[in-house]
Design an enzyme around this catalytic site. Structure first.
Site, PDB file in Angstrom:
ATOM      1  N   GLN A 249       0.794  -1.227   0.000  1.00 30.95           N
ATOM      2  CA  GLN A 249       0.000   0.000   0.000  1.00 30.95           C
ATOM      3  C   GLN A 249       0.830   1.282   0.000  1.00 30.95           C
ATOM      4  OE1 GLN A 249      -2.572  -1.697   3.385  1.00 30.95           O
ATOM      5  NE2 GLN A 249      -4.002  -0.393   2.273  1.00 30.95           N
TER       6      GLN A 249
ATOM      7  N   ARG B  41       3.947   0.095  12.939  1.00 32.38           N
ATOM      8  CA  ARG B  41       3.647  -1.224  12.379  1.00 32.38           C
ATOM      9  C   ARG B  41       3.732  -1.158  10.859  1.00 32.38           C
ATOM     10  NH1 ARG B  41      -1.875  -3.877  11.079  1.00 32.38           N
ATOM     11  NH2 ARG B  41      -1.146  -5.922  10.373  1.00 32.38           N
TER      12      ARG B  41
ATOM     13  N   HIS C 106       1.127  -9.227   4.642  1.00 33.83           N
ATOM     14  CA  HIS C 106      -0.017  -8.315   4.522  1.00 33.83           C
ATOM     15  C   HIS C 106      -0.504  -8.366   3.081  1.00 33.83           C
ATOM     16  CE1 HIS C 106      -2.063  -4.683   6.525  1.00 33.83           C
ATOM     17  NE2 HIS C 106      -2.679  -4.863   5.384  1.00 33.83           N
TER      18      HIS C 106
ATOM     19  N   ASN D   3      -1.707 -10.603   8.554  1.00 32.92           N
ATOM     20  CA  ASN D   3      -2.719  -9.553   8.671  1.00 32.92           C
ATOM     21  C   ASN D   3      -4.045 -10.087   8.110  1.00 32.92           C
ATOM     22  OD1 ASN D   3      -3.389  -6.543   9.045  1.00 32.92           O
ATOM     23  ND2 ASN D   3      -4.134  -7.009   6.988  1.00 32.92           N
ATOM     24  N   GLU D   4      -5.025 -10.264   8.998  1.00 32.10           N
ATOM     25  CA  GLU D   4      -6.409 -10.554   8.615  1.00 32.10           C
ATOM     26  C   GLU D   4      -6.592 -11.791   7.723  1.00 32.10           C
ATOM     27  OE1 GLU D   4      -8.143  -7.027   6.978  1.00 32.10           O
ATOM     28  OE2 GLU D   4      -7.821  -5.900   8.810  1.00 32.10           O
TER      29      GLU D   4
ATOM     30  N   ASN E  72      -7.721  -5.858  14.331  1.00 37.78           N
ATOM     31  CA  ASN E  72      -8.045  -4.758  13.402  1.00 37.78           C
ATOM     32  C   ASN E  72      -9.554  -4.567  13.438  1.00 37.78           C
ATOM     33  OD1 ASN E  72      -5.388  -4.750  12.719  1.00 37.78           O
ATOM     34  ND2 ASN E  72      -5.662  -5.296  10.558  1.00 37.78           N
TER      35      ASN E  72
ATOM     36  N   TYR F 241     -12.890  -1.697  12.600  1.00 41.26           N
ATOM     37  CA  TYR F 241     -13.315  -0.444  11.961  1.00 41.26           C
ATOM     38  C   TYR F 241     -14.773  -0.086  12.196  1.00 41.26           C
ATOM     39  CZ  TYR F 241      -8.886  -0.382   9.483  1.00 41.26           C
ATOM     40  OH  TYR F 241      -7.543  -0.329   9.186  1.00 41.26           O
TER      41      TYR F 241
ATOM     42  N   GLU G  33      -4.973  -2.062  14.097  1.00 44.41           N
ATOM     43  CA  GLU G  33      -5.499  -1.110  13.112  1.00 44.41           C
ATOM     44  C   GLU G  33      -6.844  -0.576  13.566  1.00 44.41           C
ATOM     45  OE1 GLU G  33      -5.862  -2.265   8.990  1.00 44.41           O
ATOM     46  OE2 GLU G  33      -3.954  -3.345   9.091  1.00 44.41           O
TER      47      GLU G  33
ATOM     48  N   TRP H 261      -4.704   3.380  11.900  1.00 47.18           N
ATOM     49  CA  TRP H 261      -4.567   3.154  10.447  1.00 47.18           C
ATOM     50  C   TRP H 261      -5.098   4.390   9.760  1.00 47.18           C
ATOM     51  CZ3 TRP H 261      -2.230  -0.358   7.422  1.00 47.18           C
ATOM     52  CH2 TRP H 261      -2.457  -0.212   6.047  1.00 47.18           C
TER      53      TRP H 261
ATOM     54  N   TRP I 260      -6.455  -0.895  -1.706  1.00 50.07           N
ATOM     55  CA  TRP I 260      -6.856  -2.152  -2.366  1.00 50.07           C
ATOM     56  C   TRP I 260      -7.811  -1.922  -3.521  1.00 50.07           C
ATOM     57  CZ3 TRP I 260      -3.059  -4.933  -0.972  1.00 50.07           C
ATOM     58  CH2 TRP I 260      -2.527  -4.832   0.321  1.00 50.07           C
TER      59      TRP I 260
HETATM   60  O1  LIG Z   1     -17.044  -4.056  -0.112  1.00 50.20           O
HETATM   61  S1  LIG Z   1     -16.086  -4.938  -0.837  1.00 50.20           S
HETATM   62  O2  LIG Z   1     -16.272  -6.367  -0.415  1.00 50.20           O
HETATM   63  O3  LIG Z   1     -16.103  -4.762  -2.288  1.00 50.20           O
HETATM   64  C1  LIG Z   1     -14.521  -4.473  -0.354  1.00 50.20           C
HETATM   65  C2  LIG Z   1     -14.415  -4.674   1.140  1.00 50.20           C
HETATM   66  C3  LIG Z   1     -13.191  -3.971   1.577  1.00 50.20           C
HETATM   67  N1  LIG Z   1     -12.650  -4.598   2.782  1.00 50.20           N
HETATM   68  C4  LIG Z   1     -13.479  -4.253   3.938  1.00 50.20           C
HETATM   69  C5  LIG Z   1     -12.858  -4.760   5.186  1.00 50.20           C
HETATM   70  N2  LIG Z   1     -11.495  -4.308   5.290  1.00 50.20           N
HETATM   71  C6  LIG Z   1     -10.973  -4.889   6.520  1.00 50.20           C
HETATM   72  C7  LIG Z   1      -9.955  -4.054   7.078  1.00 50.20           C
HETATM   73  O4  LIG Z   1      -8.789  -4.142   6.238  1.00 50.20           O
HETATM   74  C8  LIG Z   1      -7.740  -3.433   6.811  1.00 50.20           C
HETATM   75  O5  LIG Z   1      -8.196  -2.115   6.836  1.00 50.20           O
HETATM   76  C9  LIG Z   1      -7.717  -1.143   5.921  1.00 50.20           C
HETATM   77  C10 LIG Z   1      -8.926  -0.425   5.355  1.00 50.20           C
HETATM   78  O6  LIG Z   1      -9.672  -1.299   4.589  1.00 50.20           O
HETATM   79  C11 LIG Z   1      -6.828  -1.708   4.857  1.00 50.20           C
HETATM   80  O7  LIG Z   1      -6.242  -0.645   4.127  1.00 50.20           O
HETATM   81  C12 LIG Z   1      -5.763  -2.537   5.537  1.00 50.20           C
HETATM   82  O8  LIG Z   1      -4.741  -2.946   4.647  1.00 50.20           O
HETATM   83  C13 LIG Z   1      -6.432  -3.782   6.103  1.00 50.20           C
HETATM   84  O9  LIG Z   1      -5.553  -4.409   7.018  1.00 50.20           O
HETATM   85  C14 LIG Z   1     -10.686  -4.721   4.155  1.00 50.20           C
HETATM   86  C15 LIG Z   1     -11.281  -4.142   2.918  1.00 50.20           C
END
Ligand SMILES: O=S(=O)(O)CCCN1CCN(CCO[C@@H]2O[C@H](CO)[C@@H](O)[C@H](O)[C@H]2O)CC1
Length: 492
Positions: free
Chosen positions: A26, A83, A128, A173-174, A316, A318, A386, A430, A438
């Protein structure tokens, strides 16, 4: 509910770890420089069609070249920890141990040395999401148990080359996101859309890879290096819609067992999957006429080998969802956890909306989930590895929403520790920088520092949320309303 959100004035424990996080794909860029091999995210982005406007991490924040500037920003915040993750294919271009790339090793040694020179302790994530493309091409990567050995070789190389200075290791990670977004829905690399069986095979190999690396550290490095090694798991909090309705409470517990329990139960509880997962998936598999459950089984020896392979629990987190039991509830809500549990869930209209569709800030959710972890895993040391919120891709250094998010979520972590007795030892914001989000590319910004991705020099600018975070760290908590002071700093 309003007193639930009241600001609680108190300080964190003295040795509380204040941190901020990023990840290799990233922020680094330099996707093919100095001998780095391609990762599945390089391939996924270059294929086109998977990421917002076909954005890539080819350059990202260019932290491969600008890491000293990043570390200066951290020092400005008064951060004591940082981190970051190691790109497996930068140190092992093919993923295999016979391909060591000394330039890649040197980059991470430089980052670690620069951090220590600034009094900042590294917290290193081994994986990651950026799997070496070579391992995916050779044998299907995480779908094949051959990866257990290759991951162990990679982990051992990192312990050998960085473990004299890195004392806090996170294997994955996750894993939940790796398995479900990479192999069930395919919205993430390697873009495999095979619901039902493959994601559980991937999860099984991730758990066994984690345990192998933990034992390697425990047997060969811990006595000399004296560090800790754990894993980072993510989950929303699943709040029973009606706390007086046992069916809603049961649904909440089931959802948490399928999200945190999937990996937490084997690693922290008894070496095996949660009973509800085994029962439910076996039941559904039988209903599908399959000869055996889609959830793989651990042997008795594997359970012993896997159990208690986490020195700490990395979380992590959110956002939050209300949940109800799917039977005899006429909610027409989509399943929250794919086909196996179908726990209907939703986010309240009244909750504010971030720039990410899946993220609606609900501060009290982090308090609930930290208490759940504390109770479920016998008071294990936990770290928030995070937590943060996104804004849209507009130029704005006075990021009020992010200030509100950090102030309220960090305060809820304080309540979990001081009022509920949760054994949380650190908090990680984060993210340090706006970065490659992503599938959303650069359209969603999570950073406390603004990065101009239209400028080849990728200049960084301090947002107000960074100043607020610095004040909270300086006070080690809330002795007054930090927000007012941060804004004053801006004006003075
Ligand atoms: O709706 S969609 O299915 O098309 C896309 C879902 C996107 N997911 C939601 C959950 N998120 C978990 C946390 O993911 C974390 O949080 C950050 C923010 O996302 C990332 O930048 C970090 O790399 C990651 O560790 C990862 C991204």
């Amino acid at each position: 509910d309003e007193d639930r959100d009241a600001l609680y004035y108190d300080t964190f424990p003295d040795d509380f770890k204040w941190s901020s996080a990023t990840s290799s794909y990233q922020i680094e860029g330099a996707w093919n420089e100095d001998g780095k091999g391609p990762s599945i995210w390089d391939t996924f982005c270059h294929e086109g069609g998977h990421v917002y406007e076909n954005h890539t991490g080819d350059v990202a924040c260019d932290s491969y070249h600008k890491y000293k500037e990043d570390i200066a920003l951290m020092a400005n915040l008064g951060l004591k920890n940082y981190r970051f993750s190691i790109a497996w294919s930068r140190v092992l271009p093919t993923g295999k141990i016979d391909s060591v790339n000394e330039d890649g090793i040197a980059y991470y040694n430089n980052v670690i040395d620069e951090l220590l020179d600034n009094g900042i302790d590294p917290m290193v994530t081994l994986y990651h999401w950026d799997l070496p493309q070579g391992l995916h091409d050779d044998y299907g990567g995480w779908m094949n148990e051959s990866i257990i050995n290759d991951f162990n070789d990679y982990a051992k190389l990192c312990f050998e080359r960085f473990g004299d200075r890195v004392k806090f290791w996170i294997t994955f990670n996750e894993p939940w996101i790796v398995a479900l977004l990479g192999y069930e829905s395919g919205v993430f690399a390697p873009g495999i859309n095979e619901p039902g069986t493959i994601p559980y095979v991937v999860g099984h190999n991730l758990i066994k890879s984690h345990a192998e690396a933990w034992h390697t550290y425990d047997d060969q490095f811990r006595s000399v290096q004296k560090g800790v090694i754990g894993i980072t798991l993510n989950s929303d909090w699943s709040e029973p819609h009606d706390r007086k309705n046992y069916k809603h409470i049961f649904a909440s517990e089931r959802a948490m067992q399928f999200s945190l329990g999937w990996f937490g139960h084997p690693i922290y509880k008894n070496g095996d999957y949660p009973e509800i997962m085994k029962t439910k998936i076996a039941e559904i598999s039988a209903g599908q006429g399959l000869p055996q459950s889609r959830l793989p089984e651990f042997t008795e020896e594997e359970k012993v080998f896997i159990n208690h392979t986490g020195d700490f629990f990395g979380l992590n987190h959110y956002s939050t969802n209300y949940v109800v039991n799917p039977t005899n509830e006429n909610y027409e809500l989509p399943g929250y956890w794919g086909s196996d549990v179908n726990v209907p869930s939703w986010k309240e209209e009244s909750w504010p909306q971030s720039a990410s569709s899946w993220l609606k800030p609900v501060p009290w959710g982090i308090r609930q989930i930290l208490v759940w972890i504390h109770n479920e895993y016998d008071g294990i040391d936990s770290y928030v590895t995070e937590n943060g919120v996104s804004t849209h891709d507009v130029y704005d250094l006075s990021d009020e929403e992010r200030m509100k998010y950090y102030k309220s979520y960090i305060n809820e972590v304080l309540k979990a520790i001081k009022l509920d007795g949760a054994n949380c030892k650190g908090y990680t914001a984060w993210s340090l920088l706006d970065n490659f989000e992503w599938a959303a590319g650069y359209s969603e910004r999570f950073g406390m520092h603004y990065v101009d991705f239209s400028d080849d020099d990728r200049p960084r600018e301090v947002k107000d949320s960074a100043k607020l975070y610095a004040d909270i760290i300086a006070d080690n908590g809330f002795i007054e309303d930090n927000t007012s002071r941060s804004l004053v700093v801006e004006g003075s």
